[in-house]
Design a protein around this motif. Structure first.
Motif: not given
Length: 622
Positions: A46-49, A69-74, A90-94, A361-362
């Protein structure tokens, strides 16, 4: 299960992690780094912030809020103010779902507004000729009130079950439902369209705008105007289309037909032309305005299909132009300030992260959206559509999982000591320099210290006065202007059959702390004064000393790795010195010493001490 894992180039000691968490930061090690790039691996479908904070003593610094955009972030740590800090990730999933309630036949004509009661239990929707009260829990109609006596209703503002304010094509009406009585607030003061009215923070006053740029603040308890404003002298295109009040009640926002956004300071009466969507025509009308939750930003939407966000302090603008394909009629900011909700004539409602601009979300409907509003308790969203429909969403709290890792912050650098080659007992030094690009006037103190942590692999190389080879623990001091320049001293106690390259684990600032300055590049450079690519001295055997005494002649054969003078000392079994000789000349390789002297029969210890301090001992029976 979700896991958030950063990897650093320099991972060292043990870390303290919180228990019972589902997001993991780092291997179970502390991190020594400066300007280090940290890679986050996210195991989630699931996508999140990602929210990252630096905890520096009692202060907290927001590092970033981003969506991968993928399952990694730097990311890079932008500044450090302390040696020991913590990073909170923190992984925030709306949590957003389809509407919980769709009332398709709410009105027979377009639904122009939907507002909540102060307790968020009742929803009031209005069309051009009627207003309806809905019980949210049962999703049922409570009452309907005919408004056909009023000229083309634009918007309805709810005070209580007996009183509403009606914005019409000609005026603003205060309507006493219970007594079926009404009062024209704008009579004799302003005429023409009142598109929208909102309560001031204390709810004892109502704010509205009308044609010709008129803005009024009206106290309905005293039936008097508190203040009146006119945002522009251009009477042809300054009709107020939208209005909003700050949470403190000190500021007003107005959006106009001619595409402008005005900010009004109620206390000083200052009117500031804050920004615009274009030059006055139907495609630039500012249909809605609002304040961010923290009051630091202004949001506006309009006929140019953009969402514009201005910073109140410096007037910088951020434009979101890819969210909708037609006019955006409404914008709302969630109570936590994280989400911007926009409703458009393209029949789409979008939920957009306020900071990153990412729409997560749309929802597409069969009719154009005209209005939207969030309930006072922040839990519900209502929207109206051109076909008369009423839609309600449950604004659920985001799913949040987090972790904290404690770290020691040092300096990222590239350093390799070349082989420290030498002879037995030779004193060798390895120089180290640390430089930085920080301006001296930005440094908190004129001098600072660092700790150098290093390892050296050769068992025959000793640091300072250590008994066994191993780790270096060294503190150096330098100035903010010139950096640090120091030397590490070693003693060579055997031949170099293997290399002796020193591995630097980390350099840690100790006192005072070095500071990072956000937005600036940083670097630490180090240099060694060791000989580059030296020839290694290979000794096949350990130093040997063969001793013989016969016919009052002492013969000593000794292998030396030094050229120079040495001292010869001979002791008996009682530890008494029985012979001494200085300035014994030795050459590298095998040497033969012949001395004619008398020794009584017994066991003796023969010591050769080199100029470097290295000693070779041997015992023999004379």
């Amino acid at each position: 299960m979700l896991r958030l894992i950063p990897y650093c180039l320099l991972l060292l000691l043990c870390a303290s992690l919180q228990a019972e968490i589902s997001i993991k930061i780092g291997n179970p090690k502390n991190i020594h780094f400066v300007d280090e790039t940290i890679n986050l691996n996210i195991d989630s479908d699931r996508s999140g912030f990602i929210n990252l904070r630096l905890i520096d003593g009692r202060q907290e610094h927001v590092l970033t809020r981003a969506v991968p955009n993928t399952n990694s972030y730097s990311f890079k740590l932008p500044y450090i103010q302390n040696k020991k800090v913590s990073i909170a990730a923190e992984l925030e999933i709306p949590q957003v779902s389809s509407p919980i309630w769709i009332e398709k036949s709410a009105h027979s004509t377009e639904a122009r507004s939907a507002v909540f009661s102060s307790d968020s239990r009742t929803l009031i929707s209005a069309s051009e000729s009627e207003v309806k009260f809905w019980d949210i829990s049962s999703r049922s109609l409570i009452r309907r009130i005919d408004l056909s006596r009023f000229s083309r209703v634009r918007h309805v503002t709810y005070l209580n079950q007996d009183t509403i304010f009606i914005s019409t094509a000609e005026s603003l009406i205060m309507y006493d439902i219970g007594n079926n009585a009404y009062f024209n607030i704008t009579e004799g003061v302003s005429s023409g369209n009142v598109r929208m009215a909102k309560f001031r923070a204390n709810r004892s006053q109502i704010v509205f705008g009308s044609d010709k740029g008129f803005v009024g603040i009206y106290d309905y308890s005293t039936m008097n105007y508190v203040k009146k404003f006119k945002v522009s002298d251009d009477d042809t295109k300054n009709e107020i289309y939208s209005i909003a009040c700050s949470s403190t009640g000190d500021s007003l926002l107005c959006g106009t037909y001619n595409g402008y956004v005005y900010l009004i300071d109620i206390n000083s009466d200052e009117i500031k032309e804050f920004g615009k969507h274009g030059e006055g025509n139907q495609s630039t009308v500012v249909f809605d305005v609002s304040f961010s939750a923290d009051g630091k930003s202004i949001i506006s939407t309009g006929g140019d299909r953009t969402i514009r966000i201005w910073n109140i302090n410096n007037s910088t603008e951020r434009t979101l132009s890819d969210k909708h394909s037609l006019t955006i009629r409404s914008c709302d900011v969630s109570s936590d300030g994280k989400t911007l909700i926009s409703a458009s004539l393209d029949s789409v409602i979008k939920f957009t992260d306020f900071e990153t601009g990412y729409s997560y979300y749309s929802y597409s409907y069969s009719s154009q959206f005209l209005y939207s509003e969030i309930s006072p308790n922040g839990k519900l969203l209502a929207a109206t559509a051109r076909d008369g429909s009423l839609l309600v969403w449950d604004l659920q709290k985001a799913e949040i999982q987090n972790d904290v890792v404690n770290i020691n912050c040092g300096y990222k650098f590239k350093l390799k000591f070349d082989d420290i080659s030498g002879m037995y007992g030779e004193q060798k030094s390895a120089g180290i320099k640390v430089k930085h690009n920080y301006l001296a006037y930005k440094m908190p103190y004129p001098r600072y210290e660092i700790d150098v942590y290093a390892k050296y692999p050769s068992k025959n190389l000793f640091y300072r006065d250590e008994v066994t080879a191993g780790d270096i623990r060294y503190r150096a001091e330098g100035s903010t202007n010139s950096g640090i320049a120091d030397k590490l001293y070693f003693t060579v106690l055997a031949g170099f059959e293997n290399n002796s390259k020193i591995q630097i684990d980390s350099i840690i600032c100790v006192s005072p702390d070095l500071y990072y300055f956000e937005g600036e590049e940083s670097y630490i450079s180090t240099f060694s004064n060791c000989i580059a690519n030296p020839k290694q001295i290979i000794v096949d055997n350990a130093p040997q000393m063969n001793i013989a005494y016969e016919n009052k002649a002492l013969s000593i054969d000794i292998y030396s790795i030094e050229n120079g003078e040495a001292t010869l000392l001979i002791y008996d079994l009682n530890g008494r010195l029985v012979y001494s000789e200085k300035n014994v000349n030795l050459q590298i390789g095998w040497n033969k010493l012949l001395r004619n002297t008398y020794f009584s029969q017994g066991m003796y210890a023969v010591n050769i001490i080199f100029a470097s301090g290295y000693m070779i001992s041997g015992t023999s029976l004379f």
